[in-house]
Scaffold this motif. Sequence first.
Motif, PDB file in Angstrom:
ATOM      1  N   VAL A  87       6.215  -8.556   4.674  1.00  9.42           N
ATOM      2  CA  VAL A  87       7.245  -7.715   5.284  1.00  9.42           C
ATOM      3  C   VAL A  87       6.561  -6.576   6.030  1.00  9.42           C
ATOM      4  CG1 VAL A  87       9.233  -6.222   4.870  1.00  9.42           C
ATOM      5  CG2 VAL A  87       8.891  -8.280   3.470  1.00  9.42           C
ATOM      6  N   VAL A  88       6.955  -6.405   7.291  1.00 11.21           N
ATOM      7  CA  VAL A  88       6.505  -5.266   8.087  1.00 11.21           C
ATOM      8  C   VAL A  88       7.679  -4.313   8.182  1.00 11.21           C
ATOM      9  CG1 VAL A  88       5.673  -4.484  10.328  1.00 11.21           C
ATOM     10  CG2 VAL A  88       4.853  -6.636   9.377  1.00 11.21           C
ATOM     11  N   THR A  89       7.519  -3.115   7.666  1.00  9.93           N
ATOM     12  CA  THR A  89       8.610  -2.147   7.601  1.00  9.93           C
ATOM     13  C   THR A  89       8.510  -1.120   8.730  1.00  9.93           C
ATOM     14  OG1 THR A  89       7.384  -0.686   6.129  1.00  9.93           O
ATOM     15  CG2 THR A  89       8.704  -2.420   5.105  1.00  9.93           C
ATOM     16  N   LYS A  90       9.574  -0.302   8.794  1.00  8.43           N
ATOM     17  CA  LYS A  90       9.651   0.805   9.742  1.00  8.43           C
ATOM     18  C   LYS A  90       9.646   0.310  11.194  1.00  8.43           C
ATOM     19  CE  LYS A  90       7.227   3.773   6.465  1.00  8.43           C
ATOM     20  NZ  LYS A  90       6.101   4.695   6.226  1.00  8.43           N
ATOM     21  N   ILE A  91      10.316  -0.835  11.409  1.00  9.47           N
ATOM     22  CA  ILE A  91      10.344  -1.364  12.770  1.00  9.47           C
ATOM     23  C   ILE A  91      11.288  -0.556  13.656  1.00  9.47           C
ATOM     24  CG2 ILE A  91       9.768  -3.658  11.935  1.00  9.47           C
ATOM     25  CD1 ILE A  91      12.688  -4.452  12.280  1.00  9.47           C
TER      26      ILE A  91
ATOM     27  N   ALA B  43      -0.043   0.311  11.459  1.00 11.24           N
ATOM     28  CA  ALA B  43      -1.363  -0.245  11.801  1.00 11.24           C
ATOM     29  C   ALA B  43      -1.561  -1.550  11.056  1.00 11.24           C
ATOM     30  CB  ALA B  43      -2.462   0.752  11.439  1.00 11.24           C
ATOM     31  N   PRO B  44      -2.474  -2.423  11.529  1.00 12.44           N
ATOM     32  CA  PRO B  44      -2.725  -3.688  10.835  1.00 12.44           C
ATOM     33  C   PRO B  44      -3.308  -3.473   9.443  1.00 12.44           C
ATOM     34  CG  PRO B  44      -3.546  -3.750  13.093  1.00 12.44           C
ATOM     35  CD  PRO B  44      -3.184  -2.328  12.812  1.00 12.44           C
ATOM     36  N   LEU B  45      -3.378  -4.579   8.710  1.00  9.49           N
ATOM     37  CA  LEU B  45      -3.879  -4.549   7.329  1.00  9.49           C
ATOM     38  C   LEU B  45      -5.340  -4.122   7.281  1.00  9.49           C
ATOM     39  CD1 LEU B  45      -2.326  -7.857   5.977  1.00  9.49           C
ATOM     40  CD2 LEU B  45      -1.689  -5.537   5.296  1.00  9.49           C
TER      41      LEU B  45
ATOM     42  N   VAL C 281       4.824  -5.600   1.137  1.00  7.74           N
ATOM     43  CA  VAL C 281       5.363  -4.698   2.143  1.00  7.74           C
ATOM     44  C   VAL C 281       4.228  -3.869   2.743  1.00  7.74           C
ATOM     45  CG1 VAL C 281       6.978  -2.812   2.555  1.00  7.74           C
ATOM     46  CG2 VAL C 281       7.532  -4.592   0.880  1.00  7.74           C
ATOM     47  N   VAL C 282       4.151  -3.885   4.087  1.00 10.37           N
ATOM     48  CA  VAL C 282       3.177  -3.070   4.791  1.00 10.37           C
ATOM     49  C   VAL C 282       3.877  -2.350   5.930  1.00 10.37           C
ATOM     50  CG1 VAL C 282       1.185  -4.498   4.215  1.00 10.37           C
ATOM     51  CG2 VAL C 282       2.507  -4.993   6.281  1.00 10.37           C
ATOM     52  N   SER C 283       3.291  -1.258   6.353  1.00  8.43           N
ATOM     53  CA  SER C 283       3.892  -0.471   7.429  1.00  8.43           C
ATOM     54  C   SER C 283       3.512  -1.048   8.786  1.00  8.43           C
ATOM     55  CB  SER C 283       3.426   0.981   7.329  1.00  8.43           C
ATOM     56  OG  SER C 283       3.876   1.727   8.435  1.00  8.43           O
TER      57      SER C 283
ATOM     58  N   PRO D 292       0.814  -1.205   0.000  1.00  7.97           N
ATOM     59  CA  PRO D 292       0.000   0.000   0.000  1.00  7.97           C
ATOM     60  C   PRO D 292       0.854   1.264   0.000  1.00  7.97           C
ATOM     61  CG  PRO D 292      -0.041  -1.021   2.159  1.00  7.97           C
ATOM     62  CD  PRO D 292       0.665  -1.974   1.250  1.00  7.97           C
ATOM     63  N   TRP D 293       0.198   2.371  -0.287  1.00  8.95           N
ATOM     64  CA  TRP D 293       0.899   3.654  -0.352  1.00  8.95           C
ATOM     65  C   TRP D 293       1.477   4.014   1.016  1.00  8.95           C
ATOM     66  CZ3 TRP D 293      -0.928   8.982   0.857  1.00  8.95           C
ATOM     67  CH2 TRP D 293      -0.076   9.971   0.328  1.00  8.95           C
TER      68      TRP D 293
END
Length: 484
Positions: A98-102, A75-77, A70-72, A31-32
């Motif tokens: 992938v969960v980014t910005k950890i 917040a959840p999906l 890839v998701v941030s 997502p964006w």
Amino acid sequence: MTDADTLVAQLDAALPMPSIVRRDVVLVAGPWLGGASSVVTALRKRLPEHTVVEADEVAAGQAPAAVVFVVSATAPLTESDCALLDAVAADTDAVIGVVTKIDVHRTWRDVLDADRAVLAQRAPRYRDMRWVGTAAAPDLGVAVIDELVTALRDILADATRDRRNRLRALENRLLTVQRRLELEVAGAGRGARLGALRTERTAALHRYRVEKSQRSIALRAQVQHARLTLTYFARNRCASVRTELQEDLAALGRRGLAHFPDEVRRRAAEVADDVAAGVVRQLGDVGEELGLAVEPVDSRPAVEVRAAPSRARGAETRLMLLLGGGFGVGVALTLSRVFAGLAPQWAVGGVLGGAVIGVALTVWVVAVRGLLHDRAVLDRWVVEVIGRQRTAVEEWVAARVLAAEASLGRAAAERDAADHARTEDTIARIDREIREHATAGARAAAARDRHVPVIESALAAVGHELDALNTAKPTDSRSSESFL
């Protein structure tokens, strides 16, 4: 050939099956603002031997060898995020989450667990999906990308990857065909179109019946109104000309009485012409109001004005002579006595003058009474003539209105027949389209009933083989270690 290939081969050759082109690339999508661009940049540096692309670099009909979703960690999906994953991984089984910005979100593990639960509930294929945490472009510290690189190399080196991707693409094709068959049975807007057609059919019949009734009512009302109007006009015109003739007769002298019958005939002809013109005008207005053609009026009221009655008055004349003579003698005697009493020398002249005056008065009385008698005779004749003309004119008006009603009725019947034919054509067209929709629905249902059992068997075989492959390969669903 596996069971899945065997069952798919049994499908109807005429059944269209979408095909894809497999590209040896790694697709990174998300997502964006999810961090996909940073992951693409990092993977291109760490895996130069592989081609890493974004979603806009994969054309329609192409499928990647592996998908990195890839998701941030914010917040959840969401539902839209899940729909995006379904779209990019529809023909690819090798998927890594992938969960980014950890580096900035300390609760990223909770978000990762929530994402895994959401996808596992969405589709069974996502239950064993591998998830990792990354910080491809951290604000603090070094990039955390190693676990993703390791996981991606494991997937790309897996010997069963091509087979699993092929089975996943085959499953997607089967599901697409099954959905298309179901949609063809339901029809894209077929129910709404059938409802609209039935509404249109009912409206067409109702409109035809209502318009026919309204036109019939309008025709009767207009004809009755014309009959009343024209009858009233003819009656009033006769009454007015009778009054005018009587007034003219009352002012005529003896010389004018000779030409009075000609005047009566002329005025009677004028009344007939006026009534005929009124009928033509009124019926023309009715036809224009109704939009129907009216047969032209080719006649006029015919009134025969008989000759004026004889004004002979023999007995009455003698009686008037006697009465006038007595009146004259009385006047003469009275005058002679007056002169004899006032001037005896004028007695003889008074007698002669009284005699002359008496004779003159006698003649005047007889003439006036004769004129009044002639006027009375002609007055009765005028009343009789106009009475006959009124009867004739009213009969002629009634006949013309009746003929016009018949003409208008024929024209209205022809128009109703044309409208009925148009309505029948409309109803036939609607019924034909309804039958076509029903036939198309029946054909689609038959095709679904013929193909769906085979498709479901093939889907079961594909699922069984995918489960077997996924069970045979080592599963590593562990996430990244804590980011320090």
